[in-house]
Design a protein around this motif. Structure first.
Motif: not given
Length: 207
Positions: A163-168
């Motif tokens: 899944v696409r990483p959630v960027e902090a």
């Protein structure tokens, strides 16, 4: 350094993720030309049946000449799949095939148009951070006018994709001027912005 889940099947940073592989998507995997020497060398090493390796016997048979091992043909499919999709996508392993059919003989010099269609996609319950994508791959022999003449291979299989990483956020959400804490903000503070999706090519094979 890009973490493993953010890399494509060939190790480069990925540009496509599970969310991009939506049902109904068709990806053109290009056209491959069957090399006769490679076709026979593969058969001699892995599938040395006479109609793959003995030109005289094959010519005198109902086959009318050498035909490719089906496993050579599916290897051509796999290479096109890697070159045109997995090299761009955050691909993990595959849990396996549901179907593999050789629908017509393949011969030296054949030009085969390759495509893959996304049939279904769902988050994996067994492997968090991955999604399971159901795919159908096809290879079509092209005629002299580049129009499809005959389907020679069809396969149904599944692949795992990250899944696409959630960027902090680069910095924590700013508090209001009155000094309210995060707990006092609605819903516990503002959510991080969703990264933009990248759409893969949707071209159909020639014809």
């Amino acid at each position: 350094m890009t973490p493993p889940e953010g890399r494509s099947g060939t190790g480069r940073p990925a540009e496509l993720f599970f969310e991009d592989l939506v049902p109904g998507l068709t990806v053109d995997l290009g056209v491959v030309t069957v090399d006769g020497d490679e076709m026979v060398a593969f058969a001699r090493r892995f599938d040395p049946q006479w109609y793959h390796v003995d030109p005289e016997l094959a010519e005198a048979s109902r086959h009318g000449g050498l035909i490719a091992s089906g496993f050579y043909t599916v290897s051509l499919f796999m290479r096109a799949y890697v070159d045109h999709l997995l090299s761009r996508a955050a691909a993990d392993a595959s849990p396996g095939l549901e179907e593999l059919r050789w629908l017509a003989p393949v011969r030296a010099g054949d030009r085969l148009a390759v495509r893959v269609d996304v049939m279904g996609a769902r988050p994996s319950t067994a492997r968090p951070g991955l999604g399971t994508v159901s795919l159908t791959g096809t290879m079509l022999r092209l005629g002299p006018d580049d129009r499809p003449e005959q389907e020679v291979l069809r396969t149904r299989f599944r692949g795992w994709f990250a899944v696409r990483p959630v960027e902090a956020d680069a910095t924590e959400a700013e508090l209001p001027d009155d000094g309210a804490t995060e707990a006092e903000l609605p819903d516990g503070g503002a959510p991080a912005a969703e990264p933009a999706a990248i759409s893969p090519p949707r071209a159909e094979p020639p014809g």
